[in-house]
Design a protein around this motif. Structure first.
Motif, PDB file in Angstrom:
ATOM      1  N   LEU A   1     -10.142  75.893 -11.677  1.00  0.00           N
ATOM      2  CA  LEU A   1      -8.589  75.323 -12.212  1.00  0.00           C
ATOM      3  C   LEU A   1      -8.417  74.203 -11.311  1.00  0.00           C
ATOM      4  O   LEU A   1      -7.645  73.389 -11.931  1.00  0.00           O
ATOM      5  N   ALA A   2      -8.754  74.061 -10.194  1.00  0.00           N
ATOM      6  CA  ALA A   2      -8.393  72.751  -9.428  1.00  0.00           C
ATOM      7  C   ALA A   2      -8.853  71.690  -9.916  1.00  0.00           C
ATOM      8  O   ALA A   2      -8.488  70.419 -10.028  1.00  0.00           O
ATOM      9  N   ARG A   3      -9.878  71.434 -10.690  1.00  0.00           N
ATOM     10  CA  ARG A   3     -10.484  70.372 -11.296  1.00  0.00           C
ATOM     11  C   ARG A   3      -9.302  69.869 -12.534  1.00  0.00           C
ATOM     12  O   ARG A   3      -9.027  68.722 -12.508  1.00  0.00           O
ATOM     13  N   LEU A   4      -8.989  70.966 -13.153  1.00  0.00           N
ATOM     14  CA  LEU A   4      -7.954  70.422 -14.308  1.00  0.00           C
ATOM     15  C   LEU A   4      -6.636  69.990 -13.552  1.00  0.00           C
ATOM     16  O   LEU A   4      -6.164  68.879 -14.035  1.00  0.00           O
ATOM     17  N   SER A   5      -6.183  70.907 -12.544  1.00  0.00           N
ATOM     18  CA  SER A   5      -5.114  70.649 -11.883  1.00  0.00           C
ATOM     19  C   SER A   5      -4.980  69.115 -11.318  1.00  0.00           C
ATOM     20  O   SER A   5      -3.965  68.256 -11.176  1.00  0.00           O
TER      21      SER A   5
ATOM     22  N   CYS B   1      -1.731  64.999 -10.813  1.00  0.00           N
ATOM     23  CA  CYS B   1      -1.824  64.029  -9.502  1.00  0.00           C
ATOM     24  C   CYS B   1      -1.118  62.676  -9.729  1.00  0.00           C
ATOM     25  O   CYS B   1      -0.968  61.732  -9.290  1.00  0.00           O
ATOM     26  N   TRP B   2      -0.285  62.798 -10.821  1.00  0.00           N
ATOM     27  CA  TRP B   2       0.317  61.526 -11.399  1.00  0.00           C
ATOM     28  C   TRP B   2       1.940  61.856 -11.085  1.00  0.00           C
ATOM     29  O   TRP B   2       2.707  62.976 -11.417  1.00  0.00           O
TER      30      TRP B   2
ATOM     31  N   PHE C   1       1.332  63.567 -21.914  1.00  0.00           N
ATOM     32  CA  PHE C   1       1.030  64.730 -20.875  1.00  0.00           C
ATOM     33  C   PHE C   1       1.314  66.098 -21.411  1.00  0.00           C
ATOM     34  O   PHE C   1       0.625  67.147 -20.972  1.00  0.00           O
ATOM     35  N   GLN C   2       2.656  66.051 -21.803  1.00  0.00           N
ATOM     36  CA  GLN C   2       3.428  67.418 -22.170  1.00  0.00           C
ATOM     37  C   GLN C   2       2.378  68.195 -23.295  1.00  0.00           C
ATOM     38  O   GLN C   2       2.143  68.950 -23.266  1.00  0.00           O
TER      39      GLN C   2
ATOM     40  N   PHE D   1      -5.662  62.087 -18.607  1.00  0.00           N
ATOM     41  CA  PHE D   1      -5.360  63.520 -19.427  1.00  0.00           C
ATOM     42  C   PHE D   1      -6.169  63.872 -20.417  1.00  0.00           C
ATOM     43  O   PHE D   1      -6.671  64.874 -21.016  1.00  0.00           O
ATOM     44  N   LYS D   2      -6.872  62.485 -21.032  1.00  0.00           N
ATOM     45  CA  LYS D   2      -7.721  62.873 -22.090  1.00  0.00           C
ATOM     46  C   LYS D   2      -8.938  63.330 -21.545  1.00  0.00           C
ATOM     47  O   LYS D   2      -9.363  64.370 -22.164  1.00  0.00           O
TER      48      LYS D   2
END
Length: 359
Positions: A303-307, A312-313, A326-327, A283-284
């Motif tokens: 955007l796939a890199r961010l998603s 993935c958790w 995370f939120q 997340f960091k």
């Protein structure tokens, strides 16, 4: 002979000199006389000019006074007429206001439906926000709803009453200020009592739910029906409010940990902790990556890199602190995306394959 000639010449020059002196004296006297006459003439001229100046000044003052007097009288007459017109207009306006007020009060008093009457009083107060008669009518009409057993109705009534008394306090006459302050304080007190009641009710309800969850999750194993009941009870808890009650929140976290062990018996606490630590690091990284390439991500690029970093958790295995982190990260990133990019980011988050605890 020559001697006589020289003598005659000398005598002639002397005579001429004497004549020149006499002529010069006469000229000087003549100049003095002319200067004296000029001085006398100048004095007479100055006296005449001063006399004329005073004469015309006096005439000007007299004419100015006459004109001023005429205009003053005309102006006073016009002002008197204007004052009369304003008074008549104001009287007419006040009469019209009183007539409208009387119509509103009559309409409200004749209304048998309390909810309808409240709307009518609010409309009237928009026109006459400083009316003591209207605010008293409003208080009378809305009071039954302020203690309603139906919380949504009570909440709405308290909000409307607080707003109405605040407006009246801001617009009332000086003679009504104490009464206006009293009404607004009463409205605030009712609101405070309502909020305290809501907090108490939440605390009692949360205590009951967590106690049941503790009992259920204390068993060695859970049946599908018990898991279903746990899920329903958990959904009834308002997690954002629960954080304000440290004792209850700590108990809920223990219940969550027990639930993890029931859902995945083969997963030990050490593995779950490691899973959370890895998630926090990702997340960091996602937040740092977004900061570095914000303009690209805002336009929907890569955007796939961010998603992959964020989505993935499995939230089932994330502890409340990790979920909160995370939120915060996701909300911050999502809020900065362009509107047309947000749906795509949401889809990618849903489609991202979740990591298992042992991955």
């Amino acid at each position: 002979m020559e001697y006589i000639t020289v003598t005659l010449v000398v005598v002639g020059l002397v005579c001429i000199g004497i004549l020149f002196v006499k002529v010069n004296n006469h000229l000087m006297k003549a100049n003095q006389y002319v200067a004296a006459l000029q001085e006398q003439h100048n004095q007479q001229l100055e006296a005449e000019i001063e006399s004329l100046s005073k004469f015309y000044e006096q005439r000007f003052k007299e004419q100015l006074a006459s004109i001023t007097s005429t205009y003053t009288n005309d102006l006073e007459k016009k002002l008197d007429k204007l004052d009369l017109t304003i008074k008549q207009s104001l009287h007419s306006y006040l009469t019209q206001e009183q007539y409208e007020m009387h119509q509103w009060i009559e309409l409200i008093n004749n209304e048998s439906n309390h909810a309808q009457a409240i709307q009518q009083v609010e409309s009237a107060l928009n026109k006459f926000p400083g009316s003591s008669e209207l605010i008293e009518l409003y208080t009378k009409r809305i009071t039954p709803y302020l203690e309603s057993s139906e919380q949504p109705i009570q909440k709405l009534a308290l909000e409307r009453y607080n707003r109405a008394t605040r407006v009246f306090l801001d617009n009332c006459q000086p003679s009504m200020w104490k009464r206006a302050k009293q009404l607004h304080n009463e409205a605030l007190e009712l609101g405070n009592r309502y909020m305290k009641s809501k907090v108490q009710q939440f605390e009692i309800q949360a205590e009951q739910i967590i106690s049941v969850l503790e009992t259920i999750t204390s068993a060695k194993s859970l049946s599908p029906k018990q898991l279903e009941r746990v899920e329903k009870l958990d959904n009834r808890l308002q997690k954002d409010l629960l954080k304000n009650f440290k004792g209850l929140h700590a108990r809920y976290n223990k219940v969550t940990q027990r639930l993890f062990s029931h859902l995945s018996p083969s997963i030990d606490q050490k593995a779950v902790n490691e899973y959370n630590l890895n998630a926090i690091q990702q997340f960091k990284s996602a937040q740092e990556l977004f900061t570095q390439q914000e303009s690209s991500f805002k336009q929907g690029i890569d955007l796939a890199r961010l998603s992959n970093l964020l989505g993935c958790w499995d939230q089932t295995y994330l502890t409340p602190p990790t979920q909160l982190y995370f939120q915060n990260v996701y909300s911050d990133i999502f809020a900065k995306l362009n509107p047309e990019v947000k749906p795509e980011m949401t889809k990618l988050m849903l489609k991202t394959t979740k990591k298992t605890v042992y991955a």
